[in-house]
Scaffold this motif. Structure first.
Motif, PDB file in Angstrom:
ATOM      1  N   GLU A  52      -3.288  61.880 130.674  1.00  0.00           N
ATOM      2  CA  GLU A  52      -4.699  61.508 130.738  1.00  0.00           C
ATOM      3  C   GLU A  52      -5.436  62.364 131.767  1.00  0.00           C
ATOM      4  O   GLU A  52      -6.581  62.780 131.549  1.00  0.00           O
ATOM      5  N   ALA A  53      -4.793  62.639 132.883  1.00  0.00           N
ATOM      6  CA  ALA A  53      -5.419  63.457 133.926  1.00  0.00           C
ATOM      7  C   ALA A  53      -5.681  64.873 133.425  1.00  0.00           C
ATOM      8  O   ALA A  53      -6.691  65.498 133.792  1.00  0.00           O
ATOM      9  N   LEU A  54      -4.797  65.394 132.589  1.00  0.00           N
ATOM     10  CA  LEU A  54      -5.030  66.717 132.012  1.00  0.00           C
ATOM     11  C   LEU A  54      -6.323  66.722 131.199  1.00  0.00           C
ATOM     12  O   LEU A  54      -7.097  67.682 131.243  1.00  0.00           O
ATOM     13  N   ALA A  55      -6.563  65.647 130.473  1.00  0.00           N
ATOM     14  CA  ALA A  55      -7.770  65.564 129.654  1.00  0.00           C
ATOM     15  C   ALA A  55      -9.026  65.451 130.494  1.00  0.00           C
ATOM     16  O   ALA A  55     -10.128  65.745 130.018  1.00  0.00           O
ATOM     17  N   PHE A  56      -8.884  65.025 131.757  1.00  0.00           N
ATOM     18  CA  PHE A  56     -10.042  64.828 132.629  1.00  0.00           C
ATOM     19  C   PHE A  56     -10.443  66.100 133.366  1.00  0.00           C
ATOM     20  O   PHE A  56     -11.421  66.113 134.103  1.00  0.00           O
ATOM     21  N   ASP A  57      -9.726  67.187 133.164  1.00  0.00           N
ATOM     22  CA  ASP A  57     -10.043  68.457 133.819  1.00  0.00           C
ATOM     23  C   ASP A  57     -11.393  68.969 133.324  1.00  0.00           C
ATOM     24  O   ASP A  57     -11.540  69.349 132.166  1.00  0.00           O
ATOM     25  N   GLU A  58     -12.404  68.985 134.219  1.00  0.00           N
ATOM     26  CA  GLU A  58     -13.745  69.393 133.815  1.00  0.00           C
ATOM     27  C   GLU A  58     -13.806  70.852 133.406  1.00  0.00           C
ATOM     28  O   GLU A  58     -14.705  71.260 132.680  1.00  0.00           O
ATOM     29  N   GLY A  59     -12.874  71.660 133.885  1.00  0.00           N
ATOM     30  CA  GLY A  59     -12.872  73.075 133.533  1.00  0.00           C
ATOM     31  C   GLY A  59     -12.353  73.342 132.133  1.00  0.00           C
ATOM     32  O   GLY A  59     -12.556  74.441 131.603  1.00  0.00           O
ATOM     33  N   GLU A  60     -11.687  72.359 131.539  1.00  0.00           N
ATOM     34  CA  GLU A  60     -11.137  72.533 130.198  1.00  0.00           C
ATOM     35  C   GLU A  60     -11.246  71.233 129.411  1.00  0.00           C
ATOM     36  O   GLU A  60     -10.281  70.472 129.308  1.00  0.00           O
ATOM     37  N   PRO A  61     -12.427  70.923 128.883  1.00  0.00           N
ATOM     38  CA  PRO A  61     -12.586  69.684 128.108  1.00  0.00           C
ATOM     39  C   PRO A  61     -11.562  69.616 126.985  1.00  0.00           C
ATOM     40  O   PRO A  61     -11.357  70.587 126.257  1.00  0.00           O
TER      41      PRO A  61
END
Length: 431
Positions: free
Chosen positions: A283-292
């Protein structure tokens, strides 16, 4: 003309055509149809035309008019069947019936023209499932698909492998800012997709030799822009210098993520408590603002989609082109911006806990099957697999997308589109 209603009632739309050129040889592969309203009117520009139709509640009708007029222009000019005709489609119109007076043109085009349906990335965030529905209908007619304006919105990159376009059209802004880090990220993601799929990369807005040179460095093999020709009427009997190839469409798969990944990766047994950190990490990977990124999750039952989870997924939805939660008892929008799907009690997904993340440059999937323990919640055991293999993750994710109903019924809308296009099993003119 007095108002937009008269423009639409009279079908007063004129198509212009801009050539699409093979960069290495200069051969014409096809044309893109571009629509204009009545000359000298407030609706001559396409953006003004569509804005007025949207206010009038007739945008979908205008979309059908533009496509029909484009087909009519190509057919009248004696369009070579080996040439490819690119025609824009607003996904909002995908499930809207074709006006009866335009049906003969649509049917004729299906039999006589080689068409690529262009969809824009702005549609991805608005209704991803509806967009995939429109793509499926085009492929049912054996037509190609192009994803337009790629790079204007970074969120589109995460959904690109699900659209699986035959042609990726780089937004003209890429050529104007080749040194921008955003441009580099977009080009890298597009190049990776094209290399894996065989798709064509097309650069829009080529106006100078410098633009042409930059387009080459970005991997574009087809170009479009004033350097090759401005939008104009078609010449009589336009012929193909070569045929633009289509790529094989993705294979339909009714298996679940667990069965897809579990068949190709080793399985391990663990408790829910042991798997929770992995789930939260994805889930945290999906929250990366640099890579939606796209986030798809199966919760088995609505009770596992807790208030804390709903808040977390709602925050994720603000930074993602698509966040979805599937489970028995879930609503169509279990949290703001989150697409939901209610599973039947007999659905095989009912026994799975899946967390799948797909971004432009990363992909990961946790797939797990409940072993049916009845003890403490944290001690419930699952057989699970974890994979970062991009192709495998996308395959698993694609198996879930068909379960997410678009803004209207997926099955009903698809059948309606197929009927409108006159497509039947085993028919088609692709290639």
């Amino acid at each position: 003309m007095r108002d937009i209603h008269e423009v639409l009632d009279r079908r007063a739309v004129t198509p212009l055509f801009q050539p699409l050129v093979e960069i290495s040889t200069g051969r014409v592969l096809g044309y893109e149809a571009l629509s204009r309203g009545p000359a000298g009117s407030p609706w001559e520009r396409p953006d003004d035309l569509f804005a007025a139709a949207r206010v009038a509640g007739r945008e979908s009708e205008l979309d059908w008019i533009c496509r029909a007029r484009a087909y009519e222009g190509a057919l009248a000019a004696g369009y070579d069947p080996e040439l490819t005709l690119f025609v824009n489609m607003e996904p909002a119109a995908a499930g809207t019936p074709c006006p009866p007076d335009l049906l003969p043109l649509i049917e004729c085009a299906r039999h006589r023209l080689r068409v690529v349906t262009e969809v824009t990335e702005r549609a991805l965030a608005g209704d991803p499932s509806g967009l995939l529905l429109a793509v499926a209908a085009s492929r049912a007619a054996d037509w190609g698909v192009a994803l337009d304006d790629v790079g204007a919105d970074p969120m589109s990159l995460a959904l690109m492998p699900f659209v699986h376009p035959d042609v990726v059209k780089l937004d003209m802004g890429m050529l104007r800012a080749p040194g921008d880090p955003h441009t580099a990220r977009v080009v890298a993601a597009v190049a990776a997709y094209a290399e894996a799929s065989g798709a064509i990369v097309l650069a829009e807005g080529i106006e100078t030799e410098e633009h042409l040179a930059i387009a080459r460095t970005m991997g574009a093999t087809v170009g479009q822009g004033w350097h090759f020709g401005r939008p104009a009427a078609l010449p009589d009997g336009p012929s193909a210098g070569a045929t633009l190839p289509f790529i094989p469409p993705p294979t339909a798969d009714d298996r679940t993520p667990y069965t897809i990944v579990g068949a190709r990766r080793p399985l391990t047994r663990a408790t829910k408590a042991q798997l929770m950190p992995i789930s939260r990490h994805l889930e945290a990977l999906a929250f990366d603002e640099g890579e939606p990124s796209v986030l798809l999750a199966c919760f088995q039952d609505a009770r596992h989609f807790t208030p804390a989870t709903a808040r977390r997924f709602g925050r994720l939805a603000g930074n993602s082109p698509l966040v979805a939660a599937l489970g028995t008892g879930l609503t169509e929008e279990p949290a703001p911006g989150v697409r939901g799907a209610c599973l039947d009690d007999e659905d095989a997904l009912r026994g799975e806990w899946n967390v799948i993340v797909v971004g432009p440059h990363r992909a990961a999937a946790l797939v797990a099957r409940d072993l049916g323990d009845t003890g403490a919640e944290s001690e419930r055991r699952f057989d699970f697999a974890l994979t970062h293999d991009r192709a495998l993750v996308i395959e698993a994710a694609r198996s879930l997308l068909g379960r997410l109903a678009p803004l209207r019924s997926l099955d009903a809308a698809f059948e309606e589109l197929v009927d409108v296009l006159g497509v039947h099993a085993g028919e088609g003119a692709r290639g």
